[in-house]
Design a protein around this motif. Sequence first.
Motif, PDB file in Angstrom:
ATOM      1  N   LEU A  58       1.578  11.676 -10.333  1.00 55.83           N
ATOM      2  CA  LEU A  58       0.982  12.703 -10.138  1.00 55.83           C
ATOM      3  C   LEU A  58       2.032  14.010 -10.284  1.00 55.83           C
ATOM      4  CD1 LEU A  58      -1.732  14.075  -9.663  1.00 55.83           C
ATOM      5  CD2 LEU A  58      -1.082  14.287  -7.276  1.00 55.83           C
ATOM      6  N   LEU A  59       3.093  13.743  -9.679  1.00 54.61           N
ATOM      7  CA  LEU A  59       4.097  14.933  -9.846  1.00 54.61           C
ATOM      8  C   LEU A  59       4.665  15.105 -11.361  1.00 54.61           C
ATOM      9  CD1 LEU A  59       6.027  16.989  -8.487  1.00 54.61           C
ATOM     10  CD2 LEU A  59       7.686  15.380  -8.264  1.00 54.61           C
ATOM     11  N   LEU A  60       4.777  13.895 -11.815  1.00 55.47           N
ATOM     12  CA  LEU A  60       5.125  13.745 -13.566  1.00 55.47           C
ATOM     13  C   LEU A  60       4.120  14.287 -14.345  1.00 55.47           C
ATOM     14  CD1 LEU A  60       7.453  10.169 -13.643  1.00 55.47           C
ATOM     15  CD2 LEU A  60       8.000  12.884 -13.975  1.00 55.47           C
ATOM     16  N   SER A  61       2.830  13.809 -13.933  1.00 55.74           N
ATOM     17  CA  SER A  61       1.788  14.402 -14.817  1.00 55.74           C
ATOM     18  C   SER A  61       1.596  15.862 -14.654  1.00 55.74           C
ATOM     19  CB  SER A  61       0.458  13.810 -14.483  1.00 55.74           C
ATOM     20  OG  SER A  61      -0.020  14.220 -13.253  1.00 55.74           O
ATOM     21  N   VAL A  62       1.978  16.688 -13.623  1.00 56.28           N
ATOM     22  CA  VAL A  62       1.631  18.028 -13.320  1.00 56.28           C
ATOM     23  C   VAL A  62       2.951  18.916 -14.106  1.00 56.28           C
ATOM     24  CG1 VAL A  62       1.904  19.870 -11.509  1.00 56.28           C
ATOM     25  CG2 VAL A  62       0.597  17.921 -11.354  1.00 56.28           C
ATOM     26  N   ALA A  63       4.161  18.000 -14.048  1.00 62.26           N
ATOM     27  CA  ALA A  63       5.116  18.734 -14.658  1.00 62.26           C
ATOM     28  C   ALA A  63       5.131  18.780 -16.052  1.00 62.26           C
ATOM     29  CB  ALA A  63       6.603  17.994 -14.388  1.00 62.26           C
ATOM     30  N   GLY A  64       4.611  17.548 -16.684  1.00 62.27           N
ATOM     31  CA  GLY A  64       4.080  17.532 -17.995  1.00 62.27           C
ATOM     32  C   GLY A  64       3.213  18.510 -18.663  1.00 62.27           C
ATOM     33  N   THR A  65       2.172  18.433 -17.884  1.00 62.59           N
ATOM     34  CA  THR A  65       1.286  19.376 -18.209  1.00 62.59           C
ATOM     35  C   THR A  65       1.605  20.804 -18.143  1.00 62.59           C
ATOM     36  OG1 THR A  65      -0.277  17.609 -17.489  1.00 62.59           O
ATOM     37  CG2 THR A  65      -1.276  19.840 -17.862  1.00 62.59           C
ATOM     38  N   PHE A  66       2.152  21.148 -17.148  1.00 61.45           N
ATOM     39  CA  PHE A  66       2.739  22.492 -17.205  1.00 61.45           C
ATOM     40  C   PHE A  66       3.722  22.859 -18.383  1.00 61.45           C
ATOM     41  CE2 PHE A  66       5.916  25.576 -15.822  1.00 61.45           C
ATOM     42  CZ  PHE A  66       5.002  26.790 -15.268  1.00 61.45           C
ATOM     43  N   THR A  92       0.793  -1.147  -0.125  1.00 60.96           N
ATOM     44  CA  THR A  92      -0.128  -0.054   0.008  1.00 60.96           C
ATOM     45  C   THR A  92       0.834   1.267   0.012  1.00 60.96           C
ATOM     46  OG1 THR A  92      -1.624  -1.131   1.156  1.00 60.96           O
ATOM     47  CG2 THR A  92      -1.960   1.207   1.126  1.00 60.96           C
ATOM     48  N   VAL A  93       1.804   1.319   0.835  1.00 60.64           N
ATOM     49  CA  VAL A  93       2.778   2.548   0.926  1.00 60.64           C
ATOM     50  C   VAL A  93       3.459   2.687  -0.636  1.00 60.64           C
ATOM     51  CG1 VAL A  93       4.844   3.444   1.935  1.00 60.64           C
ATOM     52  CG2 VAL A  93       2.981   2.432   3.403  1.00 60.64           C
ATOM     53  N   ALA A  94       4.037   1.480  -1.023  1.00 60.20           N
ATOM     54  CA  ALA A  94       4.588   1.581  -2.226  1.00 60.20           C
ATOM     55  C   ALA A  94       3.669   2.015  -3.195  1.00 60.20           C
ATOM     56  CB  ALA A  94       5.076   0.262  -2.704  1.00 60.20           C
ATOM     57  N   LEU A  95       2.562   1.646  -3.565  1.00 58.14           N
ATOM     58  CA  LEU A  95       1.507   2.147  -4.478  1.00 58.14           C
ATOM     59  C   LEU A  95       1.281   3.592  -4.275  1.00 58.14           C
ATOM     60  CD1 LEU A  95      -0.824  -1.022  -4.501  1.00 58.14           C
ATOM     61  CD2 LEU A  95       0.676  -0.026  -6.402  1.00 58.14           C
ATOM     62  N   GLY A  96       1.364   4.053  -2.940  1.00 58.80           N
ATOM     63  CA  GLY A  96       0.910   5.544  -2.554  1.00 58.80           C
ATOM     64  C   GLY A  96       2.161   6.195  -3.053  1.00 58.80           C
ATOM     65  N   ILE A  97       3.315   5.678  -2.894  1.00 58.19           N
ATOM     66  CA  ILE A  97       4.523   6.623  -3.407  1.00 58.19           C
ATOM     67  C   ILE A  97       4.689   6.534  -4.883  1.00 58.19           C
ATOM     68  CG2 ILE A  97       6.973   6.596  -3.604  1.00 58.19           C
ATOM     69  CD1 ILE A  97       7.027   5.263  -0.477  1.00 58.19           C
ATOM     70  N   PHE A  98       4.298   5.427  -5.586  1.00 53.40           N
ATOM     71  CA  PHE A  98       4.546   5.507  -7.094  1.00 53.40           C
ATOM     72  C   PHE A  98       3.346   6.432  -7.511  1.00 53.40           C
ATOM     73  CE2 PHE A  98       6.411   1.029  -6.958  1.00 53.40           C
ATOM     74  CZ  PHE A  98       7.678   1.563  -7.170  1.00 53.40           C
ATOM     75  N   GLY A  99       2.084   6.481  -6.841  1.00 51.95           N
ATOM     76  CA  GLY A  99       0.947   7.326  -7.481  1.00 51.95           C
ATOM     77  C   GLY A  99       1.419   8.922  -7.224  1.00 51.95           C
ATOM     78  N   ALA A 100       2.267   8.995  -6.003  1.00 49.02           N
ATOM     79  CA  ALA A 100       2.588  10.382  -5.825  1.00 49.02           C
ATOM     80  C   ALA A 100       3.564  11.051  -6.983  1.00 49.02           C
ATOM     81  CB  ALA A 100       3.222  10.547  -4.453  1.00 49.02           C
ATOM     82  N   PHE A 101       4.609  10.118  -7.149  1.00 52.09           N
ATOM     83  CA  PHE A 101       5.465  10.296  -8.242  1.00 52.09           C
ATOM     84  C   PHE A 101       4.791  10.470  -9.554  1.00 52.09           C
ATOM     85  CE2 PHE A 101       9.002   8.641  -5.712  1.00 52.09           C
ATOM     86  CZ  PHE A 101       9.658   9.879  -5.502  1.00 52.09           C
ATOM     87  N   MET A 142      -8.871  16.419 -12.097  1.00 50.39           N
ATOM     88  CA  MET A 142      -9.304  17.891 -12.144  1.00 50.39           C
ATOM     89  C   MET A 142      -8.454  18.979 -11.507  1.00 50.39           C
ATOM     90  SD  MET A 142     -11.063  17.484 -14.680  1.00 50.39           S
ATOM     91  CE  MET A 142     -11.904  18.908 -15.155  1.00 50.39           C
ATOM     92  N   LEU A 143      -8.012  18.738 -10.267  1.00 47.65           N
ATOM     93  CA  LEU A 143      -7.423  19.613  -9.309  1.00 47.65           C
ATOM     94  C   LEU A 143      -6.147  19.935 -10.008  1.00 47.65           C
ATOM     95  CD1 LEU A 143      -7.377  21.688  -7.032  1.00 47.65           C
ATOM     96  CD2 LEU A 143      -6.794  19.516  -5.652  1.00 47.65           C
ATOM     97  N   THR A 144      -5.302  18.719 -10.180  1.00 51.01           N
ATOM     98  CA  THR A 144      -3.989  18.796 -10.680  1.00 51.01           C
ATOM     99  C   THR A 144      -3.995  19.549 -11.967  1.00 51.01           C
ATOM    100  OG1 THR A 144      -3.978  16.513 -11.415  1.00 51.01           O
ATOM    101  CG2 THR A 144      -3.312  16.936  -9.168  1.00 51.01           C
ATOM    102  N   ALA A 145      -4.930  19.232 -12.724  1.00 52.24           N
ATOM    103  CA  ALA A 145      -4.858  19.795 -14.253  1.00 52.24           C
ATOM    104  C   ALA A 145      -5.171  21.349 -14.217  1.00 52.24           C
ATOM    105  CB  ALA A 145      -5.899  19.126 -15.092  1.00 52.24           C
ATOM    106  N   SER A 146      -5.973  21.692 -13.077  1.00 55.57           N
ATOM    107  CA  SER A 146      -6.088  23.236 -13.159  1.00 55.57           C
ATOM    108  C   SER A 146      -4.895  23.869 -12.525  1.00 55.57           C
ATOM    109  CB  SER A 146      -7.097  23.503 -12.053  1.00 55.57           C
ATOM    110  OG  SER A 146      -8.647  22.954 -12.642  1.00 55.57           O
ATOM    111  N   LEU A 147      -4.187  23.311 -11.549  1.00 54.64           N
ATOM    112  CA  LEU A 147      -3.117  23.675 -10.934  1.00 54.64           C
ATOM    113  C   LEU A 147      -1.998  23.720 -11.812  1.00 54.64           C
ATOM    114  CD1 LEU A 147      -2.868  21.887  -7.347  1.00 54.64           C
ATOM    115  CD2 LEU A 147      -3.478  24.419  -8.026  1.00 54.64           C
TER     116      LEU A 147
END
Length: 141
Positions: free
Chosen positions: A27-35, A16-25, A115-120
């Motif tokens: 999310l960070l990559l998707s925000v950086a790519g979208t920006f 569960t912790v590993a999946l959470g960390i991979f999900g956070a990374f 939607m929140l990460t896309a907006s940010l």
Amino acid sequence: MEHQLALSFFPIQVATVALGIFGAFGLLLSVAGTFGLASYTVSKRLRELSIRVALGAQAKQILSAALGRMLILLGSGSVVGIVLGLAASRLLSAIVYQASVQDPFVLAAVALTTMLTASLSVAGPVRRVLHVDPANLLREQ
């Protein structure tokens, strides 16, 4: 008894912790790519957009011209991601403790987070487009 119980739940907690960390990374990559994509799109079309502003276009029209295609890509990517997430949820429900295959709360949280990460990630380029001074930009070029 508590030690045995903690020992039996340890692999599930680690997964569960590993999946959470991979999900956070992810999310960070998707925000950086979208920006990055939004910034590139705005920078390439800044002169055109400033001419539209100078001719009297409204903010909604400028945003639609600058980021319309990208928002369509974000929406379609979100739909595909949720569908693939539903397909993979059977596997994840076997790993993650008390995870339902089609939990409406989780689906709503995923849609809201998307939607929140896309907006940010688009907020910076949008602000740049809306606060551009067409006279200065056209004078520079």
